[in-house]
Design a protein around this motif. Structure first.
Motif, PDB file in Angstrom:
ATOM      1  N   UNK A   1       0.835  -1.203   0.000  1.00 28.20           N
ATOM      2  CA  UNK A   1       0.000   0.000   0.000  1.00 28.20           C
ATOM      3  C   UNK A   1       0.869   1.251   0.000  1.00 28.20           C
ATOM      4  N   UNK A   2       1.889   1.260   0.833  1.00 32.28           N
ATOM      5  CA  UNK A   2       2.801   2.404   0.883  1.00 32.28           C
ATOM      6  C   UNK A   2       3.560   2.546  -0.429  1.00 32.28           C
ATOM      7  N   UNK A   3       3.934   1.420  -1.010  1.00 28.48           N
ATOM      8  CA  UNK A   3       4.644   1.410  -2.289  1.00 28.48           C
ATOM      9  C   UNK A   3       3.767   2.016  -3.386  1.00 28.48           C
ATOM     10  N   UNK A   4       2.498   1.624  -3.442  1.00 24.90           N
ATOM     11  CA  UNK A   4       1.579   2.131  -4.463  1.00 24.90           C
ATOM     12  C   UNK A   4       1.329   3.629  -4.293  1.00 24.90           C
ATOM     13  N   UNK A   5       1.221   4.098  -3.066  1.00 20.38           N
ATOM     14  CA  UNK A   5       1.003   5.517  -2.822  1.00 20.38           C
ATOM     15  C   UNK A   5       2.209   6.334  -3.296  1.00 20.38           C
ATOM     16  N   UNK A   6       3.409   5.852  -3.013  1.00 20.03           N
ATOM     17  CA  UNK A   6       4.615   6.548  -3.456  1.00 20.03           C
ATOM     18  C   UNK A   6       4.715   6.616  -4.971  1.00 20.03           C
ATOM     19  N   UNK A   7       4.419   5.501  -5.640  1.00 23.90           N
ATOM     20  CA  UNK A   7       4.460   5.500  -7.109  1.00 23.90           C
ATOM     21  C   UNK A   7       3.416   6.442  -7.693  1.00 23.90           C
ATOM     22  N   UNK A   8       2.248   6.506  -7.072  1.00 26.87           N
ATOM     23  CA  UNK A   8       1.209   7.414  -7.567  1.00 26.87           C
ATOM     24  C   UNK A   8       1.659   8.867  -7.442  1.00 26.87           C
ATOM     25  N   UNK A   9       2.269   9.220  -6.320  1.00 27.64           N
ATOM     26  CA  UNK A   9       2.751  10.587  -6.142  1.00 27.64           C
ATOM     27  C   UNK A   9       3.849  10.944  -7.136  1.00 27.64           C
ATOM     28  N   UNK A  10       4.671   9.963  -7.486  1.00 29.54           N
ATOM     29  CA  UNK A  10       5.781  10.225  -8.405  1.00 29.54           C
ATOM     30  C   UNK A  10       5.349  10.247  -9.867  1.00 29.54           C
ATOM     31  N   UNK A  11       4.436   9.369 -10.241  1.00 27.01           N
ATOM     32  CA  UNK A  11       4.103   9.213 -11.661  1.00 27.01           C
ATOM     33  C   UNK A  11       2.869   9.991 -12.107  1.00 27.01           C
ATOM     34  N   UNK A  12       2.032  10.412 -11.184  1.00 23.08           N
ATOM     35  CA  UNK A  12       0.828  11.159 -11.561  1.00 23.08           C
ATOM     36  C   UNK A  12       1.143  12.475 -12.272  1.00 23.08           C
TER      37      UNK A  12
END
Length: 121
Positions: free
Chosen positions: A10-21
Protein backbone atom coordinates in the motif's frame (compact mmCIF):
# COMPACT_ATOMS: atom_id res chain seq x y z
CA UNK A 1 0.99 -12.62 2.32
CA UNK A 2 1.46 -11.37 5.80
CA UNK A 3 0.18 -8.04 7.10
CA UNK A 4 3.55 -6.26 6.81
CA UNK A 5 3.81 -7.15 3.14
CA UNK A 6 0.31 -5.90 2.39
CA UNK A 7 0.99 -2.66 4.27
CA UNK A 8 4.27 -2.28 2.41
CA UNK A 9 2.52 -2.71 -0.93
CA UNK A 10 0.00 0.00 0.00
CA UNK A 11 2.80 2.40 0.88
CA UNK A 12 4.64 1.41 -2.29
CA UNK A 13 1.58 2.13 -4.46
CA UNK A 14 1.00 5.52 -2.82
CA UNK A 15 4.62 6.55 -3.46
CA UNK A 16 4.46 5.50 -7.11
CA UNK A 17 1.21 7.41 -7.57
CA UNK A 18 2.75 10.59 -6.14
CA UNK A 19 5.78 10.22 -8.40
CA UNK A 20 4.10 9.21 -11.66
CA UNK A 21 0.83 11.16 -11.56
CA UNK A 22 2.43 14.52 -12.53
CA UNK A 23 4.52 13.07 -15.38
CA UNK A 24 1.84 13.14 -18.15
CA UNK A 25 0.95 16.76 -17.32
CA UNK A 26 4.61 17.75 -17.38
CA UNK A 27 5.21 15.94 -20.67
CA UNK A 28 2.23 17.74 -22.21
CA UNK A 29 3.38 21.15 -20.95
CA UNK A 30 7.03 20.88 -21.98
CA UNK A 31 8.77 22.57 -24.87
CA UNK A 32 9.22 20.44 -27.97
CA UNK A 33 12.37 18.34 -27.55
CA UNK A 34 12.45 18.75 -23.75
CA UNK A 35 9.65 16.37 -22.80
CA UNK A 36 11.86 13.76 -21.18
CA UNK A 37 13.67 16.44 -19.20
CA UNK A 38 10.36 17.77 -17.89
CA UNK A 39 9.30 14.38 -16.55
CA UNK A 40 12.73 13.23 -15.42
CA UNK A 41 12.44 13.95 -11.66
CA UNK A 42 9.39 11.74 -11.21
CA UNK A 43 10.63 9.03 -13.55
CA UNK A 44 14.09 8.86 -11.94
CA UNK A 45 12.60 8.87 -8.43
CA UNK A 46 10.23 6.05 -9.43
CA UNK A 47 13.17 3.95 -10.64
CA UNK A 48 15.02 4.56 -7.36
CA UNK A 49 11.88 3.71 -5.39
CA UNK A 50 11.25 0.46 -7.26
CA UNK A 51 14.91 -0.45 -6.80
CA UNK A 52 14.63 0.17 -3.05
CA UNK A 53 11.52 -2.01 -2.93
CA UNK A 54 13.31 -4.81 -4.78
CA UNK A 55 16.43 -4.36 -2.64
CA UNK A 56 14.33 -5.13 0.42
CA UNK A 57 14.13 -8.70 -0.84
CA UNK A 58 17.94 -8.94 -1.24
CA UNK A 59 19.01 -7.37 2.04
CA UNK A 60 18.83 -8.94 5.44
CA UNK A 61 18.54 -6.91 8.62
CA UNK A 62 20.59 -4.98 9.48
CA UNK A 63 21.19 -3.44 6.05
CA UNK A 64 24.66 -2.13 5.37
CA UNK A 65 25.37 1.56 5.69
CA UNK A 66 26.67 1.63 2.11
CA UNK A 67 23.31 0.54 0.70
CA UNK A 68 21.46 3.05 2.84
CA UNK A 69 23.77 5.89 1.77
CA UNK A 70 23.51 4.86 -1.87
CA UNK A 71 19.72 5.02 -1.58
CA UNK A 72 19.89 8.46 0.05
CA UNK A 73 22.21 9.85 -2.63
CA UNK A 74 20.11 8.36 -5.44
CA UNK A 75 17.00 9.87 -3.85
CA UNK A 76 18.64 13.32 -3.88
CA UNK A 77 19.17 13.28 -7.66
CA UNK A 78 15.47 13.98 -8.47
CA UNK A 79 15.67 17.08 -6.28
CA UNK A 80 18.54 18.31 -8.45
CA UNK A 81 16.54 17.50 -11.59
CA UNK A 82 13.65 19.75 -10.51
CA UNK A 83 15.35 22.95 -11.70
CA UNK A 84 16.04 21.81 -15.30
CA UNK A 85 12.57 20.29 -15.37
CA UNK A 86 10.93 23.59 -14.47
CA UNK A 87 13.02 25.39 -17.10
CA UNK A 88 11.85 22.89 -19.74
CA UNK A 89 8.18 23.79 -19.22
CA UNK A 90 6.35 26.20 -21.54
CA UNK A 91 4.37 27.72 -18.67
CA UNK A 92 6.10 28.20 -15.36
CA UNK A 93 2.70 27.97 -13.66
CA UNK A 94 2.69 24.29 -14.55
CA UNK A 95 5.66 23.84 -12.25
CA UNK A 96 3.17 23.83 -9.36
CA UNK A 97 2.57 20.20 -10.35
CA UNK A 98 6.08 19.52 -9.09
CA UNK A 99 4.73 19.88 -5.55
CA UNK A 100 3.33 16.37 -6.02
CA UNK A 101 6.69 15.24 -7.34
CA UNK A 102 8.43 16.78 -4.34
CA UNK A 103 6.03 15.07 -1.94
CA UNK A 104 6.59 11.80 -3.81
CA UNK A 105 10.38 12.12 -3.61
CA UNK A 106 10.26 12.71 0.14
CA UNK A 107 7.77 9.88 0.62
CA UNK A 108 9.74 7.46 -1.55
CA UNK A 109 13.00 8.31 0.22
CA UNK A 110 11.47 7.68 3.63
CA UNK A 111 9.53 4.52 2.75
CA UNK A 112 12.37 3.22 0.53
CA UNK A 113 14.79 3.57 3.44
CA UNK A 114 12.34 1.64 5.61
CA UNK A 115 12.12 -1.07 2.95
CA UNK A 116 15.90 -1.42 2.81
CA UNK A 117 16.39 -1.34 6.58
CA UNK A 118 13.43 -3.71 7.17
CA UNK A 119 11.87 -1.33 9.65
CA UNK A 120 8.23 -1.96 10.36
CA UNK A 121 5.69 -0.01 8.35
Amino acid sequence: MDLDTISGLEEFALGLALLLLPVPFLLFGAHQGHKLLAGSPGLFAAVVYVTAFLASFWTRPPASDAIQWLHTLASAVPLLLLVPSVLALRSKWLSVVHLLTLAGVIWSWFIGAMFIAHDGL
